[in-house]
Design a protein around this motif. Structure first.
Motif, PDB file in Angstrom:
ATOM      1  N   HIS A  79       2.917  10.495  18.782  1.00 49.68           N
ATOM      2  CA  HIS A  79       3.224  11.571  17.839  1.00 49.68           C
ATOM      3  C   HIS A  79       4.697  11.440  17.474  1.00 49.68           C
ATOM      4  CE1 HIS A  79       3.790  16.225  17.605  1.00 49.68           C
ATOM      5  NE2 HIS A  79       3.467  15.768  16.431  1.00 49.68           N
ATOM      6  N   LEU A  80       4.986  11.076  16.228  1.00 45.45           N
ATOM      7  CA  LEU A  80       6.364  10.870  15.788  1.00 45.45           C
ATOM      8  C   LEU A  80       6.767  11.983  14.838  1.00 45.45           C
ATOM      9  CD1 LEU A  80       6.214   7.036  15.055  1.00 45.45           C
ATOM     10  CD2 LEU A  80       6.920   8.173  17.175  1.00 45.45           C
ATOM     11  N   ILE A  81       7.856  12.647  15.131  1.00 44.27           N
ATOM     12  CA  ILE A  81       8.346  13.728  14.274  1.00 44.27           C
ATOM     13  C   ILE A  81       9.181  13.130  13.150  1.00 44.27           C
ATOM     14  CG2 ILE A  81       9.842  15.764  14.194  1.00 44.27           C
ATOM     15  CD1 ILE A  81       8.899  16.382  17.044  1.00 44.27           C
ATOM     16  N   VAL A  82       8.920  13.604  11.942  1.00 41.49           N
ATOM     17  CA  VAL A  82       9.645  13.149  10.760  1.00 41.49           C
ATOM     18  C   VAL A  82      10.223  14.360  10.038  1.00 41.49           C
ATOM     19  CG1 VAL A  82       8.251  11.060  10.501  1.00 41.49           C
ATOM     20  CG2 VAL A  82       7.568  13.133   9.302  1.00 41.49           C
ATOM     21  N   GLY A  83      11.278  14.149   9.262  1.00 45.30           N
ATOM     22  CA  GLY A  83      11.926  15.231   8.534  1.00 45.30           C
ATOM     23  C   GLY A  83      11.320  15.502   7.177  1.00 45.30           C
ATOM     24  N   THR A  98      -2.133   1.574   6.366  1.00 46.51           N
ATOM     25  CA  THR A  98      -3.427   2.230   6.244  1.00 46.51           C
ATOM     26  C   THR A  98      -3.392   3.617   6.887  1.00 46.51           C
ATOM     27  OG1 THR A  98      -4.544   0.096   6.325  1.00 46.51           O
ATOM     28  CG2 THR A  98      -5.881   2.030   6.831  1.00 46.51           C
ATOM     29  N   PHE A  99      -3.873   4.609   6.148  1.00 42.53           N
ATOM     30  CA  PHE A  99      -3.953   5.982   6.642  1.00 42.53           C
ATOM     31  C   PHE A  99      -5.408   6.353   6.871  1.00 42.53           C
ATOM     32  CE2 PHE A  99       0.181   5.819   4.766  1.00 42.53           C
ATOM     33  CZ  PHE A  99       0.948   6.701   5.501  1.00 42.53           C
ATOM     34  N   ARG A 100      -5.656   7.231   7.855  1.00 43.10           N
ATOM     35  CA  ARG A 100      -7.009   7.717   8.128  1.00 43.10           C
ATOM     36  C   ARG A 100      -7.327   8.984   7.356  1.00 43.10           C
ATOM     37  NH1 ARG A 100      -8.878   7.127  14.427  1.00 43.10           N
ATOM     38  NH2 ARG A 100      -9.125   4.868  14.368  1.00 43.10           N
ATOM     39  N   ASN A 101      -6.317   9.703   6.910  1.00 44.47           N
ATOM     40  CA  ASN A 101      -6.544  10.971   6.220  1.00 44.47           C
ATOM     41  C   ASN A 101      -5.368  11.262   5.298  1.00 44.47           C
ATOM     42  OD1 ASN A 101      -4.646  11.529   8.257  1.00 44.47           O
ATOM     43  ND2 ASN A 101      -5.426  13.579   8.641  1.00 44.47           N
ATOM     44  N   ASP A 102      -5.430  12.413   4.652  1.00 40.09           N
ATOM     45  CA  ASP A 102      -4.325  12.909   3.850  1.00 40.09           C
ATOM     46  C   ASP A 102      -3.511  13.864   4.725  1.00 40.09           C
ATOM     47  OD1 ASP A 102      -5.095  11.568   1.474  1.00 40.09           O
ATOM     48  OD2 ASP A 102      -6.572  13.136   1.058  1.00 40.09           O
ATOM     49  N   ILE A 103      -2.371  14.311   4.233  1.00 40.32           N
ATOM     50  CA  ILE A 103      -1.551  15.266   4.974  1.00 40.32           C
ATOM     51  C   ILE A 103      -2.349  16.554   5.180  1.00 40.32           C
ATOM     52  CG2 ILE A 103       0.531  16.693   4.909  1.00 40.32           C
ATOM     53  CD1 ILE A 103       1.873  14.437   3.280  1.00 40.32           C
ATOM     54  N   VAL A 104      -2.347  17.018   6.432  1.00 43.40           N
ATOM     55  CA  VAL A 104      -3.023  18.257   6.809  1.00 43.40           C
ATOM     56  C   VAL A 104      -1.955  19.270   7.175  1.00 43.40           C
ATOM     57  CG1 VAL A 104      -4.584  19.319   8.493  1.00 43.40           C
ATOM     58  CG2 VAL A 104      -5.014  16.984   7.687  1.00 43.40           C
ATOM     59  N   LYS A 105      -2.077  20.483   6.619  1.00 41.42           N
ATOM     60  CA  LYS A 105      -1.127  21.548   6.925  1.00 41.42           C
ATOM     61  C   LYS A 105      -1.781  22.539   7.871  1.00 41.42           C
ATOM     62  CE  LYS A 105       1.283  21.126   2.565  1.00 41.42           C
ATOM     63  NZ  LYS A 105       1.746  21.775   1.340  1.00 41.42           N
ATOM     64  N   GLN A 110       2.873  20.001   9.444  1.00 39.69           N
ATOM     65  CA  GLN A 110       2.046  19.085   8.673  1.00 39.69           C
ATOM     66  C   GLN A 110       1.901  17.779   9.442  1.00 39.69           C
ATOM     67  OE1 GLN A 110       3.182  18.923   4.368  1.00 39.69           O
ATOM     68  NE2 GLN A 110       4.951  20.072   5.131  1.00 39.69           N
ATOM     69  N   GLN A 111       0.721  17.165   9.333  1.00 40.14           N
ATOM     70  CA  GLN A 111       0.501  15.905  10.024  1.00 40.14           C
ATOM     71  C   GLN A 111      -0.372  14.983   9.198  1.00 40.14           C
ATOM     72  OE1 GLN A 111      -2.660  15.787  13.182  1.00 40.14           O
ATOM     73  NE2 GLN A 111      -2.211  17.979  13.247  1.00 40.14           N
ATOM     74  N   ILE A 112      -0.269  13.710   9.513  1.00 40.67           N
ATOM     75  CA  ILE A 112      -1.113  12.687   8.913  1.00 40.67           C
ATOM     76  C   ILE A 112      -1.283  11.576   9.945  1.00 40.67           C
ATOM     77  CG2 ILE A 112       0.777  11.406   7.834  1.00 40.67           C
ATOM     78  CD1 ILE A 112      -1.184  11.017   5.384  1.00 40.67           C
ATOM     79  N   LEU A 113      -2.430  10.907   9.900  1.00 43.09           N
ATOM     80  CA  LEU A 113      -2.713   9.832  10.833  1.00 43.09           C
ATOM     81  C   LEU A 113      -2.710   8.496  10.115  1.00 43.09           C
ATOM     82  CD1 LEU A 113      -5.698  11.438  12.772  1.00 43.09           C
ATOM     83  CD2 LEU A 113      -3.247  11.590  13.281  1.00 43.09           C
ATOM     84  N   LEU A 114      -2.044   7.511  10.706  1.00 42.36           N
ATOM     85  CA  LEU A 114      -2.056   6.152  10.188  1.00 42.36           C
ATOM     86  C   LEU A 114      -2.468   5.231  11.320  1.00 42.36           C
ATOM     87  CD1 LEU A 114       1.019   4.509  10.898  1.00 42.36           C
ATOM     88  CD2 LEU A 114       1.599   6.678   9.853  1.00 42.36           C
ATOM     89  N   THR A 115      -2.797   3.997  10.979  1.00 41.83           N
ATOM     90  CA  THR A 115      -3.212   3.052  12.006  1.00 41.83           C
ATOM     91  C   THR A 115      -2.307   1.828  12.009  1.00 41.83           C
ATOM     92  OG1 THR A 115      -4.840   2.060  10.511  1.00 41.83           O
ATOM     93  CG2 THR A 115      -5.625   3.768  12.007  1.00 41.83           C
ATOM     94  N   ASP A 116      -2.100   1.297  13.217  1.00 34.11           N
ATOM     95  CA  ASP A 116      -1.359   0.042  13.337  1.00 34.11           C
ATOM     96  C   ASP A 116      -2.319  -1.105  13.046  1.00 34.11           C
ATOM     97  OD1 ASP A 116      -2.757  -0.640  15.705  1.00 34.11           O
ATOM     98  OD2 ASP A 116      -1.044  -0.285  17.025  1.00 34.11           O
ATOM     99  N   PRO A 127       7.357  19.454  11.667  1.00 42.79           N
ATOM    100  CA  PRO A 127       7.199  20.815  12.173  1.00 42.79           C
ATOM    101  C   PRO A 127       7.323  21.865  11.070  1.00 42.79           C
ATOM    102  CG  PRO A 127       8.714  19.564  13.543  1.00 42.79           C
ATOM    103  CD  PRO A 127       8.458  18.744  12.308  1.00 42.79           C
ATOM    104  N   ALA A 128       6.598  22.979  11.238  1.00 36.59           N
ATOM    105  CA  ALA A 128       6.692  24.104  10.303  1.00 36.59           C
ATOM    106  C   ALA A 128       8.126  24.606  10.265  1.00 36.59           C
ATOM    107  CB  ALA A 128       5.756  25.223  10.733  1.00 36.59           C
TER     108      ALA A 128
END
Length: 136
Positions: A79-83, A98-105, A110-116, A127-128
Motif C-alpha cells: 500500500h503506497l501513499i501518494v499525494g 496495467t490497472f485492475r480497476n479505476d480510482i475508488v473513493k 481514494q485508491q486504485i490497484l495496479l499490477t507488477d 488519504p481523505a
C-alpha cells in the motif's frame, strides 16, 4: 531510509522475472535497488519498506512438502501513499502500467490497484483530506 533490514518492514513477492520486477518498481514506483542476485532474487526499498523479489529459482520458490509451488499474484498487496492519485494514474497509464480497476473513493480516501509484471497487486492510496495538487 535506513540500511539496517531489522529497522524495515519486509514483504516478499514471488515474481516470474526478477529483472522485470526490479525495473518496474525502480522505474515506476520510486524504489531503489539494494541488492540483486538476478535471476533468482532482488531486494528493493522505498522508505522503510523492503520488498524482496523472489523468482522461480530462489529458495522461496521451492515447492512445499505437499508439492504446491509458490507463485505470484493474489490480492494481498503493498500500500503506497501518494499525494495526487489522479496525476500518478495518468503518469503510470502513459508508461503502460496495467490497472485492475479505476480510482475508488471511500471515507478514508481514494485508491486504485495496479499490477507488477508478475501480476502482484500494488495499491496507490491518497488519504481523505489531502486534495490533489492542481495538474499542469
Amino acid at each position: 531510509m535506513t540500511n539496517d533490514p531489522s529497522d524495515m518492514v519486509s514483504v516478499r513477492y514471488m515474481v516470474d522475472d526478477v529483472e522485470a520486477a526490479v525495473d518496474f518498481y525502480t522505474k515506476h514506483l520510486g524504489f531503489t535497488l539494494r541488492m540483486s542476485a538476478a535471476p533468482a532474487f532482488a531486494d528493493v526499498a522505498r522508505g522503510n519498506l523492503r520488498l524482496l523479489l523472489s523468482g522461480p529459482t530462489s529458495s522461496a520458490g521451492r515447492p512445499m512438502p505437499d508439492g504446491e509451488v509458490p507463485s505470484p499474484g493474489g490480492w494481498n498487496r503493498i500500500h503506497l501513499i501518494v499525494g495526487d492519485i489522479a496525476a500518478e494514474v495518468d503518469r503510470l497509464h502513459a508508461a503502460g502500467v496495467t490497472f485492475r480497476n479505476d480510482i475508488v473513493k471511500g471515507p478514508g480516501g481514494q485508491q486504485i490497484l495496479l499490477t507488477d509484471p508478475a501480476g502482484n497487486v500494488v495499491e496507490l492510496f491518497q488519504p481523505a483530506g489531502e486534495e490533489s495538487r492542481p495538474r499542469s
